[in-house]
Design an enzyme around this catalytic site. Structure first.
Site, PDB file in Angstrom:
ATOM      1  NE  ARG A   1      -9.232   4.876 -25.447  1.00  0.00           N
ATOM      2  CZ  ARG A   1      -8.109   4.188 -25.543  1.00  0.00           C
ATOM      3  NH1 ARG A   1      -8.155   2.904 -25.816  1.00  0.00           N
ATOM      4  NH2 ARG A   1      -6.959   4.788 -25.383  1.00  0.00           N
TER       5      ARG A   1
ATOM      6  CE  LYS B   1      13.251   6.916 -21.168  1.00  0.00           C
ATOM      7  NZ  LYS B   1      13.354   5.816 -22.100  1.00  0.00           N
TER       8      LYS B   1
ATOM      9  N   GLY C   1      -1.219   9.390 -28.038  1.00  0.00           N
ATOM     10  CA  GLY C   1      -0.295   9.709 -29.123  1.00  0.00           C
ATOM     11  C   GLY C   1      -0.795  10.797 -30.068  1.00  0.00           C
TER      12      GLY C   1
HETATM   13  P1  AMP Z   1       5.612  10.157 -19.304  1.00  0.00           P
HETATM   14  O1  AMP Z   1       4.960   8.880 -19.753  1.00  0.00           O
HETATM   15  O2  AMP Z   1       6.857  10.500 -20.042  1.00  0.00           O
HETATM   16  O3  AMP Z   1       4.626  11.284 -19.202  1.00  0.00           O
HETATM   17  O4  AMP Z   1       6.125   9.872 -17.846  1.00  0.00           O
HETATM   18  C1  AMP Z   1       5.261   9.636 -16.771  1.00  0.00           C
HETATM   19  C2  AMP Z   1       6.045   8.978 -15.697  1.00  0.00           C
HETATM   20  O5  AMP Z   1       7.072   9.832 -15.277  1.00  0.00           O
HETATM   21  C3  AMP Z   1       5.215   8.652 -14.491  1.00  0.00           C
HETATM   22  O6  AMP Z   1       5.105   7.270 -14.366  1.00  0.00           O
HETATM   23  C4  AMP Z   1       6.040   9.237 -13.341  1.00  0.00           C
HETATM   24  O7  AMP Z   1       6.168   8.369 -12.253  1.00  0.00           O
HETATM   25  C5  AMP Z   1       7.386   9.459 -13.960  1.00  0.00           C
HETATM   26  N1  AMP Z   1       8.169  10.506 -13.265  1.00  0.00           N
HETATM   27  C6  AMP Z   1       7.780  11.736 -12.950  1.00  0.00           C
HETATM   28  N2  AMP Z   1       8.736  12.382 -12.255  1.00  0.00           N
HETATM   29  C7  AMP Z   1       9.772  11.516 -12.134  1.00  0.00           C
HETATM   30  C8  AMP Z   1      11.050  11.590 -11.508  1.00  0.00           C
HETATM   31  N3  AMP Z   1      11.444  12.691 -10.879  1.00  0.00           N
HETATM   32  N4  AMP Z   1      11.843  10.506 -11.577  1.00  0.00           N
HETATM   33  C9  AMP Z   1      11.431   9.400 -12.214  1.00  0.00           C
HETATM   34  N5  AMP Z   1      10.236   9.275 -12.826  1.00  0.00           N
HETATM   35  C10 AMP Z   1       9.421  10.322 -12.781  1.00  0.00           C
END
Ligand code: AMP
Length: 396
Positions: free
Chosen positions: A35, A198, A377
């Site tokens: 950064r 999610k 964000g």
């Molecule tokens: P996000 O912060 O929503 O972008 O989520 C990222 C996280 O999603 C990472 O830590 C991944 O390990 C997790 N992730 C990706 N695919 C899967 C899956 N099939 N099941 C559980 N977690 C997942």
């Protein structure tokens, strides 16, 4: 609004809002200075053109006023080293003593103001506080894309005190230019790869993207809500039942808009959430009970790669598997490889939003894509189609 490339900084004190919220180890050594480096072109420009940069940032989450571990003094030596000039630290970010230090700066001298969040007025967007900050400079440069989604005193409210002397720094300029290449004038086909855990956290982005993309790859944990909505058996895979209806609506909208929605047809399933779990490749709509999909399967990887390699513009946000576990990183690695291959053929690729940046760094491919966003964000809100206060304040 002014442009940093043509503004006359000669003899001026330039207040620069940067994002120097860097991580430290227990010895208060900076463990990742990305950064700080990202803001150097802007700071150097002011120095080269005969001005004096006055740096302001937040650092950490101080609760009740000053706390030594969140002091900007921990950044000063490193910044001085990177710039090759003397860098002074002010006792505060507002007040007479600070203002005097700012006024006495000679051309080419750099002053770092103390942590903005030592004052609760910063996050409240307090106008009187913004006016006191503004009293330290002759012009205001916003180069903190990471906090552009916040209407804080230093990121947005301060703009009204620099009606004719406000501008973006080089970092925000390049972030916006890259985002425009994707969202406003993309070389077709435009493919967005949305992954991560999610659906709920990405739903607004997906909805906004449906108006823009030709191909939408939905991967990672969030795909299972869609697969369940289609009537599949997803075993113990991640699922947000509250979003099943939303997933159905998105599928419908994608069809109406002619967007190709691509999801895994097969997955690498595990009998536990661990790198050492037993695995088997199964159809994504028929995952046995007790098993969970943790990565894209080989057939899915081939399909996703093909779409990416034929794209003119690519946006990647979120891994398509649990890439932190080596045994479930193949899908995300394949995505990264396909993006690199497409970029080599002339496609524009933008990677942003936390974990996909971690992915591309882990795979050592950061230099082989077109642009990696520094923001979390703020980038997500931009992709959602929201107006960012820190951007709007400069443009108005
Ligand atoms: P996000 O912060 O929503 O972008 O989520 C990222 C996280 O999603 C990472 O830590 C991944 O390990 C997790 N992730 C990706 N695919 C899967 C899956 N099939 N099941 C559980 N977690 C997942």
């Amino acid at each position: 609004m002014q442009k940093i490339g043509s503004y006359d900084f000669s003899g001026k004190k330039a207040l620069i809002r940067v994002d120097f919220n860097v991580p430290f180890n227990e010895n208060m050594e900076i463990t990742d200075d990305t950064r700080i480096r990202a803001a150097l072109p802007t700071i150097k420009r002011v120095i080269e053109k005969g001005g004096s940069p006055i740096i302001m940032s937040h650092l950490g989450r101080p609760k009740n006023g000053p706390e030594d571990k969140f002091s900007m003094r921990h950044i000063v030596d490193h910044l001085a080293q990177l710039l090759g000039v003397t860098v002074k630290i002010a006792p505060d970010c507002i007040g007479e003593a600070t203002k005097k230090m700012a006024q006495e700066l000679k051309a080419g001298e750099v002053l770092v103001l103390e942590n903005l969040r030592f004052h609760k007025e910063e996050e409240k967007g307090d106008e009187a506080f913004a006016e006191q900050l503004a009293a330290n400079g002759d012009c205001w440069i916003n180069d903190a894309f990471g906090t552009a989604h916040r209407a804080h005193a230093s990121t947005a409210i301060i703009a009204k005190f620099f009606a004719n002397d406000k501008m973006f720094g080089y970092l925000i300029d390049s972030e916006l230019e890259s985002l425009k290449k994707v969202l406003e004038s993309p070389a077709r086909p435009l493919t967005a790869i949305m992954g991560g855990a999610k659906v709920s956290s990405k739903i607004t982005i997906i909805e906004n993207m449906l108006d823009k993309v030709d191909n939408l790859i939905v991967g990672g944990g969030m795909a299972f809500t869609f697969l369940k909505a289609r009537g599949g058996n997803i075993g113990n895979s991640l699922c947000e039942d509250d979003f099943i209806e939303t997933a159905k609506t998105i599928e419908k909208k994608a069809k109406e808009k002619g967007v190709q929605l691509i999801m895994a047809t097969d997955v690498l399933a595990a009998d536990g959430f661990s790198n050492d779990a037993n695995t088997q490749t199964v159809p994504s709509n028929n995952i046995p009970d007790g098993w969970q999909g943790l990565d894209a399967g080989p057939e899915s990887i081939i399909n996703m790669k093909k779409v990416i390699e034929e794209s003119g513009t690519i946006l990647w946000n979120g891994p398509v598997g649990v890439f932190e576990f080596e045994n479930f990183a193949k899908g995300s690695l394949a995505i990264a490889e396909a993006i690199v291959a497409a970029t080599k053929k002339g496609a524009f690729s933008l990677i942003g939003g936390g974990d996909s940046v971690a992915c591309i760094n882990k795979f050592g491919m950061a230099d082989d894509v077109s642009y990696i966003s520094t923001a979390g964000g703020a980038l997500l809100e931009y992709l959602e189609g929201k107006e960012l206060p820190g951007i709007a304040a400069v443009l108005k």
